[in-house]
Design a protein around this motif. Structure first.
Motif, PDB file in Angstrom:
ATOM      1  N   PHE A  18       0.840  -1.164   0.000  1.00 31.33           N
ATOM      2  CA  PHE A  18       0.000   0.000   0.000  1.00 31.33           C
ATOM      3  C   PHE A  18       0.887   1.229   0.000  1.00 31.33           C
ATOM      4  O   PHE A  18       1.795   1.292   0.798  1.00 31.33           O
ATOM      5  CB  PHE A  18      -0.885   0.080   1.230  1.00 31.33           C
ATOM      6  CG  PHE A  18      -1.979  -0.920   1.294  1.00 31.33           C
ATOM      7  CD1 PHE A  18      -2.166  -1.666   2.431  1.00 31.33           C
ATOM      8  CD2 PHE A  18      -2.816  -1.108   0.237  1.00 31.33           C
ATOM      9  CE1 PHE A  18      -3.177  -2.557   2.510  1.00 31.33           C
ATOM     10  CE2 PHE A  18      -3.820  -2.009   0.312  1.00 31.33           C
ATOM     11  CZ  PHE A  18      -4.001  -2.738   1.447  1.00 31.33           C
ATOM     12  N   LEU A  19       0.799   2.098  -0.714  1.00 32.37           N
ATOM     13  CA  LEU A  19       0.153   3.353  -0.797  1.00 32.37           C
ATOM     14  C   LEU A  19       1.099   4.520  -0.774  1.00 32.37           C
ATOM     15  O   LEU A  19       1.998   4.591   0.037  1.00 32.37           O
ATOM     16  CB  LEU A  19      -0.838   3.557   0.320  1.00 32.37           C
ATOM     17  CG  LEU A  19      -1.757   2.400   0.442  1.00 32.37           C
ATOM     18  CD1 LEU A  19      -2.399   2.347   1.778  1.00 32.37           C
ATOM     19  CD2 LEU A  19      -2.758   2.372  -0.622  1.00 32.37           C
ATOM     20  N   ASP A  92      -1.841  -0.471  -6.297  1.00 27.77           N
ATOM     21  CA  ASP A  92      -2.417  -0.167  -4.992  1.00 27.77           C
ATOM     22  C   ASP A  92      -2.433   1.323  -4.709  1.00 27.77           C
ATOM     23  O   ASP A  92      -3.283   1.801  -3.967  1.00 27.77           O
ATOM     24  CB  ASP A  92      -1.662  -0.896  -3.889  1.00 27.77           C
ATOM     25  CG  ASP A  92      -1.973  -2.382  -3.863  1.00 27.77           C
ATOM     26  OD1 ASP A  92      -3.129  -2.733  -4.145  1.00 27.77           O
ATOM     27  OD2 ASP A  92      -1.076  -3.176  -3.566  1.00 27.77           O
ATOM     28  N   SER A  95      -5.554   2.420  -5.933  1.00 34.00           N
ATOM     29  CA  SER A  95      -6.642   1.520  -5.552  1.00 34.00           C
ATOM     30  C   SER A  95      -7.267   0.913  -6.806  1.00 34.00           C
ATOM     31  O   SER A  95      -8.473   0.808  -6.939  1.00 34.00           O
ATOM     32  CB  SER A  95      -7.710   2.246  -4.740  1.00 34.00           C
ATOM     33  OG  SER A  95      -8.622   1.332  -4.179  1.00 34.00           O
ATOM     34  N   THR A 185     -12.597   2.231  -1.453  1.00 30.41           N
ATOM     35  CA  THR A 185     -11.961   2.169  -0.136  1.00 30.41           C
ATOM     36  C   THR A 185     -12.898   2.594   0.984  1.00 30.41           C
ATOM     37  O   THR A 185     -12.525   2.496   2.156  1.00 30.41           O
ATOM     38  CB  THR A 185     -10.714   3.072  -0.106  1.00 30.41           C
ATOM     39  OG1 THR A 185     -11.108   4.430  -0.367  1.00 30.41           O
ATOM     40  CG2 THR A 185      -9.698   2.633  -1.149  1.00 30.41           C
ATOM     41  N   SER A 206      -6.436   5.806  -0.330  1.00 31.11           N
ATOM     42  CA  SER A 206      -5.858   5.818  -1.671  1.00 31.11           C
ATOM     43  C   SER A 206      -6.347   7.061  -2.411  1.00 31.11           C
ATOM     44  O   SER A 206      -6.889   7.981  -1.795  1.00 31.11           O
ATOM     45  CB  SER A 206      -6.197   4.538  -2.427  1.00 31.11           C
ATOM     46  OG  SER A 206      -7.587   4.399  -2.553  1.00 31.11           O
ATOM     47  N   GLY A 238      -1.872   4.720   3.986  1.00 32.58           N
ATOM     48  CA  GLY A 238      -2.067   5.124   2.622  1.00 32.58           C
ATOM     49  C   GLY A 238      -1.517   6.489   2.299  1.00 32.58           C
ATOM     50  O   GLY A 238      -0.454   6.882   2.768  1.00 32.58           O
TER      51      GLY A 238
END
Length: 464
Positions: A18-19, A92, A95, A185, A206, A238
């Motif tokens: 993630f992010l 990711d 997203s 999300t 995200s 994120g």
């Protein structure tokens, strides 16, 4: 998502997958760097390149050298990402994944489809819930993990993947073209027992999370919600800009959200502002839910609402990730992230390795600590296995009278058969994959019904 190579990116999450958020200016290497220190590296490169007993590609050596330098930092959040790792990371970020649009789980003879995304390649190809995927390309799914199946179904946009499927007695093939799949999300609902309370769950921060949160608040208000529960449990972080923008909705303009402290730029404080979401503000009574998996950008959000918004936070101490990483693209197929800053709450607390303390501490039920199943073999009477012990723990939590011996004895078999009959599972008394999955789902349903954190939030809101 395409990015210029003159940009670096700030990361606020605990996972490698993630992010990313907030584009920063490119950090130029210090001109005082002594390039003679690279001599040893060059010597090692040349020695391996010419003398190693097998041929090694220059790319492999280069990537290995970079990974070695990053790993020497002994920092779990600093990483070198190349090829597939970079692709997964960037998916990711947005997203968004390129795949076929199904949610899957392990089944006895393959991989079962449990949901199909609307307007996805899977839906357009006629795939249905409960279809069994028996092959992905040339790979049998009989003993395949869901992680491996997910990897095989994902790929570059526009590429194709061939599936063999089984629907009851019918076996057939489908070739699907991978397409970007948007993964929301934020989700929301009105509580069944009190339609004036809306519960919003944020799974990660995200690219569109703040906008999705705004939309969910508006939707729930239109349905009659007058109070809110914001659930950021198991949200591991994120995009920093999205956490800031989301927090600004709940704070008067000018209130501190967080401070970023770095060696390069000093302290930069971010405040609630009218520039976020056209100055949209949420003025409903709100309670925030957190747990030990709430991390990083989610901690920024929760801390801002607690300390600058004076909202009540309920749950467990959060994860405690108070550092941020900068993402630097190296070339078309690789990038690196290293820790470059720490962040502070509005009260100037550094919660790294400590976590944010909720206003009201509430623990999960003890059965939530039951470990997941680890095996797929069919276990029958008198089998001795750790999965049997896990099944016994779950059955006890669900109210069935079984020991915790780890042995599938007569008593456990009889209680397991009773549970199987009551839950429309083949009452064989065996512990197979379907029974494991159904037991897990039943425990999750119980946890959702028993949720003590949510119950406490409802009690607090009813007093407002």
């Amino acid at each position: 998502m395409k990015r210029k190579f003159s940009e670096t990116t700030l990361i606020l999450s605990i996972g490698g997958s993630f992010l990313v958020g907030m584009i920063l200016t490119f950090i130029v290497l210090n001109s005082r760097f002594n390039f003679s220190t690279l001599g040893d590296i060059s010597q090692v490169y040349q020695n391996i390149n010419h003398n190693y007993y097998q041929k090694v590609s220059p790319k492999q050596l280069k990537n290995g050298a970079i990974k070695g330098m990053v790993n020497s930092l002994d920092d779990p959040y600093s990483q070198f990402l190349a090829d597939e790792e970079q692709t997964s990371f960037n998916e990711d970020i947005a997203s968004e994944i390129s795949g076929i649009g199904v949610t899957i789980e392990k089944a006895d003879q393959g991989i079962k489809i449990v949901s199909v995304v609307k307007n996805s390649p899977a839906q357009k190809a006629g795939l249905r819930v409960n279809d069994l995927i028996t092959k992905i390309a040339s790979h049998s799914t009989n003993k395949m993990s869901t992680e491996k199946a997910t990897t095989l179904t994902r790929g570059k946009k526009g590429t194709k993947v061939k599936l063999q499927l089984k629907r009851q007695q019918l076996t057939f093939n489908k070739t699907l073209q991978r397409q970007p799949i948007k993964v929301p999300t934020v989700s929301g609902k009105l509580l069944t027992d009190d339609r004036m309370i809306g519960q919003i769950t944020i799974t990660q921060f995200s690219e569109r999370t703040a906008k999705e949160l705004q939309q969910q608040v508006k939707k729930l208000k239109n349905k009659g919600a007058r109070k809110l529960i914001i659930d950021v449990r198991s949200n591991n972080g994120g995009l920093m800009d999205q956490a800031i923008e989301a927090a600004s909705m709940f704070l008067p303009n000018g209130r501190n959200i967080m401070t970023l402290a770095s060696r390069a730029d000093g302290n930069i404080t971010y405040k609630a502002s009218s520039k976020y979401l056209n100055n949209y503000k949420v003025k409903l009574p709100t309670v925030v839910l957190v747990d030990k998996e709430t991390a990083s950008a989610a901690e920024i959000f929760a801390a801002a609402l607690q300390q600058s918004g004076h909202l009540t936070v309920v749950g467990e101490n959060t994860f405690g990730k108070g550092v941020a990483q900068t993402m630097t693209p190296l070339n078309d197929t690789s990038e690196m992230k290293i820790t470059t800053a720490k962040w502070l709450t509005p009260n100037h607390d550094w919660i790294n390795k400590k976590g944010l303390s909720p206003n009201v501490k509430v623990k999960y039920p003890s059965y939530m600590n039951i470990k997941p199943f680890t095996d797929t073999q069919i276990l029958s009477l008198n089998s001795h296995n750790n999965d049997v012990k896990i099944a016994q723990q779950i059955l006890q939590a669900l109210g069935y009278d079984v020991p915790k011996s780890g042995v599938l004895d007569d008593q456990t078999v009889q209680q397991l058969k009773l549970w199987q009959m009551q839950n429309k599972v083949d009452p064989s008394g065996n512990l197979d994959v379907s029974t494991r999955q159904s037991l897990t789902q039943d425990l999750v349903k119980k946890a959702q019904a028993d949720d003590p954190m949510q119950q406490k939030a409802v009690t607090i809101l009813k007093e407002k």
